[in-house]
Write an enzyme that holds these catalytic residues in place. Structure first.
Site, PDB file in Angstrom:
ATOM      1  N   ASN A 210       0.699  -0.666  -0.184  1.00  0.00           N
ATOM      2  CA  ASN A 210      -0.348  -0.435   0.113  1.00  0.00           C
ATOM      3  C   ASN A 210       0.855   1.018   0.563  1.00  0.00           C
ATOM      4  O   ASN A 210       1.560   1.730   0.622  1.00  0.00           O
ATOM      5  CB  ASN A 210      -0.563  -0.245   1.255  1.00  0.00           C
ATOM      6  CG  ASN A 210      -2.233  -1.577   0.865  1.00  0.00           C
ATOM      7  OD1 ASN A 210      -2.542  -1.641   0.495  1.00  0.00           O
ATOM      8  ND2 ASN A 210      -1.740  -2.087   2.280  1.00  0.00           N
ATOM      9  N   LYS A 290       0.810  -3.624  -5.964  1.00  0.00           N
ATOM     10  CA  LYS A 290      -0.880  -3.584  -5.362  1.00  0.00           C
ATOM     11  C   LYS A 290      -1.524  -2.734  -6.408  1.00  0.00           C
ATOM     12  O   LYS A 290      -1.666  -1.679  -5.975  1.00  0.00           O
ATOM     13  CB  LYS A 290      -0.848  -4.040  -4.381  1.00  0.00           C
ATOM     14  CG  LYS A 290      -2.404  -3.831  -3.362  1.00  0.00           C
ATOM     15  CD  LYS A 290      -2.626  -3.797  -1.887  1.00  0.00           C
ATOM     16  CE  LYS A 290      -3.486  -3.805  -1.206  1.00  0.00           C
ATOM     17  NZ  LYS A 290      -3.469  -4.057  -0.114  1.00  0.00           N
ATOM     18  N   GLU A 294      -8.432  -3.234  -3.117  1.00  0.00           N
ATOM     19  CA  GLU A 294      -8.426  -2.418  -1.671  1.00  0.00           C
ATOM     20  C   GLU A 294      -8.245  -1.321  -1.559  1.00  0.00           C
ATOM     21  O   GLU A 294      -7.253  -0.199  -0.811  1.00  0.00           O
ATOM     22  CB  GLU A 294      -7.522  -2.809  -0.127  1.00  0.00           C
ATOM     23  CG  GLU A 294      -7.871  -4.700   0.053  1.00  0.00           C
ATOM     24  CD  GLU A 294      -6.898  -5.507   1.251  1.00  0.00           C
ATOM     25  OE1 GLU A 294      -5.973  -5.249   1.033  1.00  0.00           O
ATOM     26  OE2 GLU A 294      -7.753  -6.174   1.524  1.00  0.00           O
ATOM     27  N   ASP A 373      -7.163 -15.205   2.478  1.00  0.00           N
ATOM     28  CA  ASP A 373      -5.940 -13.625   3.013  1.00  0.00           C
ATOM     29  C   ASP A 373      -5.108 -14.602   4.530  1.00  0.00           C
ATOM     30  O   ASP A 373      -5.758 -14.306   5.490  1.00  0.00           O
ATOM     31  CB  ASP A 373      -6.561 -12.821   3.220  1.00  0.00           C
ATOM     32  CG  ASP A 373      -5.857 -11.003   3.603  1.00  0.00           C
ATOM     33  OD1 ASP A 373      -4.719 -11.963   3.737  1.00  0.00           O
ATOM     34  OD2 ASP A 373      -6.339 -10.381   4.194  1.00  0.00           O
ATOM     35  N   GLU A 401      -0.424 -12.063  11.140  1.00  0.00           N
ATOM     36  CA  GLU A 401      -1.651 -11.185  11.444  1.00  0.00           C
ATOM     37  C   GLU A 401      -3.024 -11.589  11.995  1.00  0.00           C
ATOM     38  O   GLU A 401      -3.402 -11.492  12.820  1.00  0.00           O
ATOM     39  CB  GLU A 401      -2.197 -10.966   9.761  1.00  0.00           C
ATOM     40  CG  GLU A 401      -3.265  -9.831   9.114  1.00  0.00           C
ATOM     41  CD  GLU A 401      -2.800  -8.759   8.243  1.00  0.00           C
ATOM     42  OE1 GLU A 401      -3.411  -9.444   7.681  1.00  0.00           O
ATOM     43  OE2 GLU A 401      -4.747  -8.629   8.325  1.00  0.00           O
ATOM     44  N   GLU A 519      -5.093 -23.208  15.363  1.00  0.00           N
ATOM     45  CA  GLU A 519      -6.411 -23.795  15.002  1.00  0.00           C
ATOM     46  C   GLU A 519      -6.960 -23.303  15.901  1.00  0.00           C
ATOM     47  O   GLU A 519      -8.124 -23.879  15.793  1.00  0.00           O
ATOM     48  CB  GLU A 519      -5.540 -24.448  14.004  1.00  0.00           C
ATOM     49  CG  GLU A 519      -7.515 -24.809  13.049  1.00  0.00           C
ATOM     50  CD  GLU A 519      -6.660 -26.142  11.288  1.00  0.00           C
ATOM     51  OE1 GLU A 519      -5.479 -26.583  12.117  1.00  0.00           O
ATOM     52  OE2 GLU A 519      -7.435 -25.909  10.632  1.00  0.00           O
TER      53      GLU A 519
HETATM   54  C1  GCU Z   1      -4.881  -8.667   4.032  1.00  0.00           C
HETATM   55  C2  GCU Z   1      -4.254  -7.377   5.174  1.00  0.00           C
HETATM   56  C3  GCU Z   1      -3.714  -6.106   4.744  1.00  0.00           C
HETATM   57  C4  GCU Z   1      -2.169  -5.562   3.687  1.00  0.00           C
HETATM   58  C5  GCU Z   1      -3.732  -6.927   2.449  1.00  0.00           C
HETATM   59  C6  GCU Z   1      -2.395  -7.124   0.952  1.00  0.00           C
HETATM   60  O1  GCU Z   1      -5.594  -7.906   3.729  1.00  0.00           O
HETATM   61  O2  GCU Z   1      -4.792  -7.654   6.078  1.00  0.00           O
HETATM   62  O3  GCU Z   1      -2.935  -5.019   5.618  1.00  0.00           O
HETATM   63  O4  GCU Z   1      -2.469  -4.259   2.665  1.00  0.00           O
HETATM   64  O5  GCU Z   1      -3.676  -8.114   2.623  1.00  0.00           O
HETATM   65  O6  GCU Z   1      -1.893  -8.707   1.180  1.00  0.00           O
HETATM   66  O7  GCU Z   1      -2.790  -6.743   0.304  1.00  0.00           O
END
Ligand code: GCU
Length: 687
Positions: A210, A290, A294, A373, A401, A519
């Site tokens: 991002n 990317k 998102e 994810d 995460e 898990e």
């Molecule tokens: C997940 C993650 C995000 C990240 C995204 C990605 O959704 O929570 O923080 O940006 O993956 O892989 O781009």
């Protein structure tokens, strides 16, 4: 020295005198057959390790006489005698491959160790191999190893932002940036490069996928000089630098009115950026992107597709030998939860399969291991087996995460092994993800594995000291996906915690069980999610149930799970090759651990295990919380065998995990008891 800072490059002094003496004699001098930065790095690494392990400093010389010692060199540039002696070993070496061999120097000469790389990076990996052998306390006599990496790209993705924060980072702040600038002192970056090179990593992207405002400028003149210094640090360790780029850079950083990939001025702008970057960094790796994911900008804005976007960047980089790594994490993140026809799991395949064959040769599609994810359990993404005429790369997540955020112990090597070994049946039996990602199966020019890093400026790099094992294991698997979990675990423990057999027994057992334990007390049977929105830590069964993210479990009073079958569900199962499409599609054949990923079933549905779904939920959650507590007890049994502050740090995290596992247990069990009204057969406490 901070606790755990040296990680697996600890180089503890060998206690066994015979071994120590053997190492000292074999490594009494180090000859570098050719002057180059990487070979010198290799020699210095070896010298430091030998000094620490034996207490004696080896000399570093340009050549070896007849005495014993280590020769570090590159194929084709050795002295003729050595070249001759090794000819059969080095014949087939690729650039990053190496031969490591103990041999006698001529007749009557002393035994020496030759480390010969196909090119200089290979020699560096050979040196780290030798160091590993010594750290494992094995004898150097009769060494004869030839290694080649299975993957061309063995990459780390930093999700670091220039303000110093790290997206999904659980180990402190960035080691690269502070206050919208690079840090002044690169010594920690250098130490990171050492750790990465020691396990075979050869590529790194240093900013978050991002790409925010300041990071957008990384590809402009403003950062050229600094970036070339960062690249030089990594170059000494055979690691290429990549940058994540903002697809809308021509607008945001170039002042153009558009970022349309078919617009000549846009192409021209990127070409100019690329040639400037390569002037500063001649071996620059390329761009990680990317796009249209998102809320990140991408080619869709201009009515173009991913191939148009990626190929435009590829064209700019191609003259310089650069790569475009284009991520496939693309889905509708504004879904209406009422809409049962859209299935996020299907998205990557639906977006990218129609484009198969349209991507330029220097484009690689980077595909997350699962279709959702990085959940604790997901099936393998069907896109791996789908693409035939496109370079692909596997994306894993080392940062935890969704697997406990480095507060919980979760050793991911077993999960990654399952992913790599998964047979897609794309071209008959043996079409594993490992062979698709590396490119061997489809004879692709590029391929490899990338993973999101788990490090920060935390004293021990990873928050939880035992989470270092994930970074170590990741690197080793990128080099050789067929290494066994046991071998990787033993290597990591001996190098990081010493060679006490009791430590090895206890810690390997803890690591081996940890993924299963995590898990068992979190989301059941492959259904995923059930976490708190945004930060993703801790239980919240309906946290994402009525959201726009496409992440649902559909629990009601009768049952739970996502129907992804062809007949009554979303049809996702049809994205797999046989026999998986039938296996996953069938309620009878579907593996228990993925049942709720593929099927919606009543709570009374009987699993292969013989248990009902509801009883499975209760049992695993009660047991999981107990096993989490047992991890702490196991660790406590090692008190006195591990450095005190390291011991305390791990104990503290395990105590948090143990408490938090109870919270998970109670939230999950209570939720399903209230939904289903079915009591636990064992009458345990549910609220
Ligand atoms: C997940 C993650 C995000 C990240 C995204 C990605 O959704 O929570 O923080 O940006 O993956 O892989 O781009």
């Amino acid at each position: 020295e901070m606790t755990g800072y040296k990680a697996w490059l600890r180089y503890e002094t060998a206690e066994n005198e015979t071994l120590r003496e053997e190492y000292r004699i074999y490594c009494s001098s180090i000859a570098v057959a050719e002057q180059s930065r990487v070979l010198l790095t290799a020699a210095r690494e070896l010298a430091a390790a030998v000094r620490s392990i034996t207490g004696h400093s080896p000399s570093i010389a340009p050549s070896l006489d007849r005495a014993s010692g280590v020769v570090i060199g590159v194929k084709g540039k050795l002295d003729p005698e050595l070249e001759q002696a090794l000819s059969s070993d080095i014949a087939e070496l690729s650039d990053e491959g190496y031969v490591l061999r103990t041999l006698r120097a001529g007749s009557g000469g002393a035994e020496r160790i030759a480390i010969v790389g196909g090119a200089e990076a290979g020699a560096l990996y050979g040196v780290f191999h030798l160091i590993r052998v010594m750290q494992m306390r094995k004898s150097l006599g009769g060494l004869r190893a030839t290694e080649q990496p299975a993957n061309r790209l063995r990459m780390i993705n930093q999700w670091d932002n220039m303000d110093g924060s790290i997206e999904r980072g659980y180990a402190g702040k960035s080691i690269f940036y502070r206050g919208n600038a690079f840090v002044d002192d690169f010594s920690r970056i250098r130490d990171y490069a050492r750790l990465l090179a020691s396990v075979g990593i050869n590529a790194i992207s240093i900013n978050n996928v991002n790409v925010h405002r300041e990071e957008t400028k990384l590809i402009t003149k403003q950062y050229e000089e600094t970036l070339s210094r960062v690249a030089a640090v990594f170059r000494d360790y055979g690691i290429k630098l990549f940058l994540s780029v903002n697809f809308a850079s021509p607008i945001a950083a170039g002042g153009l009115p558009t970022a349309d990939p078919l617009e000549p001025s846009v192409k021209e702008w990127w070409a100019q950026r690329a040639s400037d970057l390569y002037r500063a960094i001649p071996d620059f790796g390329g761009f990680l992107v990317k796009a249209d994911s998102e809320f990140r900008p991408g080619p869709f804005t201009y009515g173009r597709d991913h191939a148009d976007g990626a190929n435009m960047l590829a064209e700019a980089l191609a003259p310089h030998g650069g790569l475009v790594i284009w991520r496939c994490f693309v889905y509708n993140c504004l879904q209406d939860w009422r809409d049962r026809s859209t299935d996020r799991a299907k998205a990557a395949y639906e977006h990218f399969m129609p484009l198969d064959g349209r991507f330029a040769d220097n484009v690689i599609l980077q595909i997350k291991n699962g279709p959702m994810d990085f959940q604790v359990r997901e099936p393998v993404s069907p896109l791996f087996g789908g693409l035939k005429r496109t370079n692909q790369m596997l994306e894993l997540q080392i940062t935890q995460e969704y697997t406990g955020q480095q507060k919980h112990l979760c050793y991911l090597v077993p999960q990654w092994k399952e992913v790599l070994d998964f047979d897609t049946h794309a071209a008959g039996k043996g079409s594993t993800v490992a062979r698709l990602a590396s490119g061997v199966l489809r004879e692709r020019p590029h391929g490899g594995i990338a993973a999101v890093s788990n490090i920060g400026d935390d004293a021990c790099w990873t928050g939880h000291p035992l989470a270092q094992a994930n970074l170590y294991g990741y690197g080793r698997l990128t080099w050789n996906p067929s290494l066994s979990e046991d071998q990787i675990t033993a290597e990591w423990i001996r190098q990081s915690l010493g060679c006490d057999p009791e430590v090895e027994t206890v810690v390997s057992d803890m690591l081996r069980k940890s993924w299963g334990i995590y898990e068992s007390y979190t989301a059941p049977l492959g259904v995923g999610w059930m976490v708190n929105p945004n930060h993703h830590y801790g239980p919240n069964v309906d946290g994402y149930e009525y959201s726009k993210w496409g992440t649902y479990h559909f629990a009601d009073c009768r049952g739970i799970g996502v129907d992804r079958t062809a007949e009554t569900g979303t049809g996702y199962t049809a994205q797999y090759h046989s026999p998986w499409r039938e296996t996953f599609n069938s309620l009878e054949l579907c593996p228990d651990e993925l049942l709720l990923f593929f099927h919606h079933v009543p709570y009374t549905h009987v699993l292969h295990s013989g248990n009902t779904v509801i009883q499975h939920i209760y049992d695993t959650h009660f047991e999981g919380a107990e096993e989490a507590a047992a991890l702490l007890e196991a660790w406590k049994s090692l008190e006195g065998r591990i450095e005190a502050d390291y011991f305390a740090l791990v104990a503290e995290r395990l105590a948090v995990q143990s408490e938090h596992a109870k919270e998970w247990r109670d939230v999950i069990n209570t939720y399903f008891y209230r939904k289903s009204g079915i009591a636990d057969r064992q009458g345990r406490l549910i609220y």
